[in-house]
Design a protein around this motif. Structure first.
Motif, PDB file in Angstrom:
ATOM      1  N   VAL A  41       5.008   2.079   5.981  1.00 34.91           N
ATOM      2  CA  VAL A  41       4.808   0.795   6.674  1.00 34.91           C
ATOM      3  C   VAL A  41       3.491   0.821   7.463  1.00 34.91           C
ATOM      4  CG1 VAL A  41       5.768  -0.775   8.408  1.00 34.91           C
ATOM      5  CG2 VAL A  41       7.264   0.260   6.700  1.00 34.91           C
ATOM      6  N   VAL A  42       3.113   1.988   7.991  1.00 27.28           N
ATOM      7  CA  VAL A  42       1.845   2.046   8.745  1.00 27.28           C
ATOM      8  C   VAL A  42       0.651   1.736   7.831  1.00 27.28           C
ATOM      9  CG1 VAL A  42       2.463   3.589  10.645  1.00 27.28           C
ATOM     10  CG2 VAL A  42       1.703   4.581   8.490  1.00 27.28           C
ATOM     11  N   THR A  43       0.721   2.165   6.583  1.00 30.80           N
ATOM     12  CA  THR A  43      -0.383   1.861   5.650  1.00 30.80           C
ATOM     13  C   THR A  43      -0.399   0.362   5.350  1.00 30.80           C
ATOM     14  OG1 THR A  43      -0.033   4.044   4.675  1.00 30.80           O
ATOM     15  CG2 THR A  43      -1.453   2.548   3.444  1.00 30.80           C
ATOM     16  N   LEU A  44       0.808  -0.193   5.131  1.00 26.62           N
ATOM     17  CA  LEU A  44       0.887  -1.637   4.868  1.00 26.62           C
ATOM     18  C   LEU A  44       0.279  -2.431   6.027  1.00 26.62           C
ATOM     19  CD1 LEU A  44       3.643  -3.765   3.319  1.00 26.62           C
ATOM     20  CD2 LEU A  44       3.045  -4.251   5.670  1.00 26.62           C
ATOM     21  N   GLU A  45       0.656  -2.036   7.253  1.00 28.52           N
ATOM     22  CA  GLU A  45       0.163  -2.772   8.440  1.00 28.52           C
ATOM     23  C   GLU A  45      -1.352  -2.619   8.586  1.00 28.52           C
ATOM     24  OE1 GLU A  45       2.068  -4.728   9.871  1.00 28.52           O
ATOM     25  OE2 GLU A  45       4.129  -3.965   9.819  1.00 28.52           O
ATOM     26  N   ARG A  46      -1.810  -1.387   8.389  1.00 25.09           N
ATOM     27  CA  ARG A  46      -3.254  -1.137   8.555  1.00 25.09           C
ATOM     28  C   ARG A  46      -4.042  -1.918   7.499  1.00 25.09           C
ATOM     29  NH1 ARG A  46      -7.009  -1.123  11.413  1.00 25.09           N
ATOM     30  NH2 ARG A  46      -8.683   0.413  11.307  1.00 25.09           N
ATOM     31  N   TRP A  47      -3.503  -1.931   6.269  1.00 27.30           N
ATOM     32  CA  TRP A  47      -4.193  -2.653   5.204  1.00 27.30           C
ATOM     33  C   TRP A  47      -4.221  -4.156   5.499  1.00 27.30           C
ATOM     34  CZ3 TRP A  47      -7.646  -1.186   1.941  1.00 27.30           C
ATOM     35  CH2 TRP A  47      -8.032  -2.053   0.921  1.00 27.30           C
ATOM     36  N   ARG A  48      -3.152  -4.639   6.102  1.00 32.95           N
ATOM     37  CA  ARG A  48      -3.097  -6.065   6.457  1.00 32.95           C
ATOM     38  C   ARG A  48      -4.180  -6.378   7.490  1.00 32.95           C
ATOM     39  NH1 ARG A  48       2.632  -8.562   6.923  1.00 32.95           N
ATOM     40  NH2 ARG A  48       2.955  -7.052   8.567  1.00 32.95           N
ATOM     41  N   GLU A  49      -4.349  -5.480   8.462  1.00 33.84           N
ATOM     42  CA  GLU A  49      -5.392  -5.715   9.480  1.00 33.84           C
ATOM     43  C   GLU A  49      -6.778  -5.718   8.831  1.00 33.84           C
ATOM     44  OE1 GLU A  49      -2.888  -3.211  12.822  1.00 33.84           O
ATOM     45  OE2 GLU A  49      -4.799  -2.401  12.118  1.00 33.84           O
ATOM     46  N   ILE A  50      -6.971  -4.792   7.896  1.00 34.84           N
ATOM     47  CA  ILE A  50      -8.293  -4.642   7.285  1.00 34.84           C
ATOM     48  C   ILE A  50      -8.599  -5.762   6.296  1.00 34.84           C
ATOM     49  CG2 ILE A  50      -9.542  -3.180   5.598  1.00 34.84           C
ATOM     50  CD1 ILE A  50      -8.381  -0.745   7.071  1.00 34.84           C
ATOM     51  N   SER A  51      -7.594  -6.070   5.451  1.00 36.15           N
ATOM     52  CA  SER A  51      -7.884  -6.936   4.299  1.00 36.15           C
ATOM     53  C   SER A  51      -7.328  -8.339   4.421  1.00 36.15           C
ATOM     54  CB  SER A  51      -7.294  -6.303   3.043  1.00 36.15           C
ATOM     55  OG  SER A  51      -5.885  -6.381   3.111  1.00 36.15           O
ATOM     56  N   GLY A  52      -6.393  -8.530   5.350  1.00 37.57           N
ATOM     57  CA  GLY A  52      -5.722  -9.835   5.432  1.00 37.57           C
ATOM     58  C   GLY A  52      -4.610  -9.966   4.395  1.00 37.57           C
ATOM     59  N   HIS A  53      -4.424  -8.932   3.560  1.00 40.15           N
ATOM     60  CA  HIS A  53      -3.377  -8.984   2.527  1.00 40.15           C
ATOM     61  C   HIS A  53      -2.138  -8.216   2.958  1.00 40.15           C
ATOM     62  CE1 HIS A  53      -5.423 -10.672  -1.055  1.00 40.15           C
ATOM     63  NE2 HIS A  53      -6.506 -10.248  -0.430  1.00 40.15           N
ATOM     64  N   THR A  54      -0.972  -8.843   2.755  1.00 41.77           N
ATOM     65  CA  THR A  54       0.272  -8.079   2.853  1.00 41.77           C
ATOM     66  C   THR A  54       0.511  -7.543   1.450  1.00 41.77           C
ATOM     67  OG1 THR A  54       1.114  -9.574   4.523  1.00 41.77           O
ATOM     68  CG2 THR A  54       2.743  -8.202   3.379  1.00 41.77           C
ATOM     69  N   LEU A  55       0.365  -6.231   1.303  1.00 43.29           N
ATOM     70  CA  LEU A  55       0.521  -5.645  -0.025  1.00 43.29           C
ATOM     71  C   LEU A  55       1.871  -6.038  -0.608  1.00 43.29           C
ATOM     72  CD1 LEU A  55      -0.906  -2.061   0.589  1.00 43.29           C
ATOM     73  CD2 LEU A  55      -1.916  -3.863  -0.827  1.00 43.29           C
ATOM     74  N   LEU A  56       1.852  -6.399  -1.900  1.00 42.28           N
ATOM     75  CA  LEU A  56       3.096  -6.691  -2.578  1.00 42.28           C
ATOM     76  C   LEU A  56       3.626  -5.367  -3.108  1.00 42.28           C
ATOM     77  CD1 LEU A  56       3.841  -9.528  -5.098  1.00 42.28           C
ATOM     78  CD2 LEU A  56       4.476  -7.177  -5.591  1.00 42.28           C
TER      79      LEU A  56
END
Ligand code: MLC
Ligand code: AMP
Length: 499
Positions: free
Chosen positions: A283-298
């Protein structure tokens, strides 16, 4: 010319021939070129025969336009495609060639000198890519969709990897399911950074792109900077990878200057979808990626034997830590040991049924039979359903390790390590790791008067095993923790590594 009965090839025949199918470091190639080159390769493979009739053709081709040309060439000649891994040592190639009973081996120039002696020793007909890609076009057989298309080797609860047999029909259902769920369209353009001896790259990226009439950019291997450059080009609409790739992209972003970070983040917004799977996405990677990319990984869940089975929605809430619901054409149930469906909130084993499920393990009828119950495939993964969405809890077997998205068998690694002259006893476990998901960790009792370091063990093992199976942690113990039956207590061992 009559339309191919191979669904993926037939789709390409209906696509405008000048549409770009593949882009690689050498250039761009149209659907028309893909059909022509694969026809030429099929003709060379046939060498006067009418039909390869399912014979196994192994191929070792890097991620580039040549890959789908050879793969489709094998299919169009009536053969079964057996992809080999470009990073594997000859010992792994040899196992796959022997187990699959490959009659023909096709190699790209980059690997030909290393692979030729292995192929020749096993009596295979050896062909170099560059010698067959311009062959004269001959008549092709009618290859029915029920014929085996691929044999992909996957590690399991047995020592050596097994060949998973998928037919053209099964593959087409696996593709259709994802095209529908994730809304692939001809205007999509994706970047393939995954290896092409496993399903994630072959199915979710390459085959879906080609089914959709879209464009697949093929990188020779994953490189974080290159991947960011691809994203920054503004050409991509879709990206799919394993959690380790996203962790690496995060790392690269974090080491960029603030100005560059801003530009990279802005470029991500141009993509319509970013997907993650093959291993649990922290979940930490998902959250960090969301901050960076604006995408919620599917996040989605799949398996070599099944294609993809569960997925978060394209439109609608994607729940962190969850893998969503059953994909189109896939039936999923969660059951206890007595095969009773478990209620929401109770853990159960994931079992899957439907037209996307593989046909068999190659020449292993009893293992195939054991893998099914009442027509359901037993995944060995444990999950829980909460509010209609699945959450993966782990695997039933401690002997399966997922590292960097690769599934490896602890038993296979142990069997190999026991051949080392300094090793008296050993046990292999997976140990959680923020970057790799799990790391392969080996506990060893050395023979009297011997010593062993991680470096020497790795150098020795790299000659025999794929790099991702080579232990990256080593513990020398006076004895292994065993229970009253004499069996190694692996959870206790994993705990020792954590400590
Ligand atoms: C490599 N290394 C590892 C390792 N792999 N160390 C620990 N664990 C691993 N798994 C080491 C190497 O030995 C090397 O060390 C160093 O890391 C760098 O190696 P590398 O080769 O440069 O790593 P890299 O190529 O960057 O690999 C990372 C990666 C790769 C994430 C790109 O692991 C990858 O492509 N994974 C995807 C696998 C995949 O497609 N799985 C899908 C299966 S299908 P040294 O000492 O040599 O320098 C499936 C179904 C589904 O699962 O649901 O999709
Ligand atoms: P493979 O046999 O290489 O195809 O790997 C399939 C296995 O990967 C599954 O059985 C799961 O254990 C694991 N897997 C795939 N996707 C996910 C996911 N999203 N979360 C957790 N595990 C996953």
């Amino acid at each position: 010319m009559t339309e191919s009965l191979i669904p993926l090839v037939a789709r390409a025949e209906q696509t405008a021939p000048d549409r770009i199918a593949i882009a690689d470091s050498a250039g761009e190639y149209s659907y028309g070129q893909l059909l022509e080159k694969s026809h030429a390769i099929a003709s060379a493979l046939l060498a006067g025969r009418a039909d390869l009739e399912g014979r196994r053709v192994a191929f070792l081709v890097p991620s580039s336009f040549d890959y789908p040309c050879v793969q489709w060439g094998i299919w169009r000649a009536g053969g079964t495609a057996v992809p080999l891994c470009t990073m594997h040592p000859p010992a792994e190639w040899s196992y796959v060639l022997e187990d699959s009973g490959a009659e023909i081996v096709v190699a790209h120039a980059e690997f030909a000198d290393k692979l030729a002696p292995v192929a020749e020793r096993l009596g295979c007909r050896f062909l170099r890519c560059e010698d067959i890609r311009d062959h004269a076009l001959g008549a092709l057989p009618a290859v029915e969709a029920d014929r085996a298309a691929m044999l992909i080797y996957t590690s399991g609860t047995t020592s050596k990897p097994k060949g998973v047999v998928t037919t053209h029909k099964i593959l087409s259902w696996q593709i259709r399911s994802l095209i529908e769920a994730w809304g692939w369209v001809p205007d999509d353009r994706t970047l393939l950074v995954l290896p092409l001896h496993h399903l994630h790259g072959i199915l979710n990226v390459l085959s879906c792109a080609l089914w959709a009439g879209a464009t697949c950019e093929m990188a020779p291997r994953f490189d974080a900077e290159e991947t960011w450059a691809g994203i920054q080009s503004g050409r991509l609409t879709l990206f799919m990878a394993v959690p380790t790739v996203y962790a690496r992209l995060v790392k690269a972003w974090e080491s960029a200057s603030p100005g560059k970070q801003q530009a990279l983040s802005a470029a991500c917004r141009k993509l319509r979808l970013m997907v993650c799977g093959s291993a649990a996405l922290p979940v930490v990677t998902l959250e960090r990626w969301r901050e960076i990319s604006g995408h919620t990984l599917l996040e989605r869940y799949g398996m070599t034997e099944l294609g993809m089975a569960l997925s978060n929605p394209l439109n609608g809430a994607r729940l962190p830590g969850f893998v969503g619901q059953a994909l189109p054409y896939v039936e999923v149930r969660l059951v206890d040991e007595t095969l009773n469906a478990v209620p929401d909130g109770t853990p159960g084993q994931i079992q899957v049924k439907g037209p996307t499920v593989f046909r068999e393990y190659w020449q292993r009828p009893s293992e195939t039979e054991k893998a099914f119950v009442e027509g359901w495939f037993k995944t060995g993964d444990v999950a829980v359903r909460e509010n209609g969405s699945f959450r993966i809890l782990g695997r039933e077997s401690v002997d399966i390790i997922k590292t960097g998205g690769y599934k490896v068998s602890a038993l296979e690694i142990e069997d190999e390590l026991r051949n080392h002259e300094a090793i008296e006893q050993c046990a292999v476990v997976g140990v959680e790791d923020p970057e790799w998901g799990e790391r392969v960790a080996a506990a060893v009792v050395v023979k009297e008067g011997n010593s062993l370091s991680l470096d020497t063990l790795r150098a020795w093992a790299k000659e025999r095993l794929a790099i991702y199976k080579v232990p990256s942690r080593l513990l020398i113990l006076p004895e292994l923790p065993r229970n009253a039956m004499g069996k190694v207590v692996k959870p206790e061992l994993a705990q020792q590594f954590r400590a």
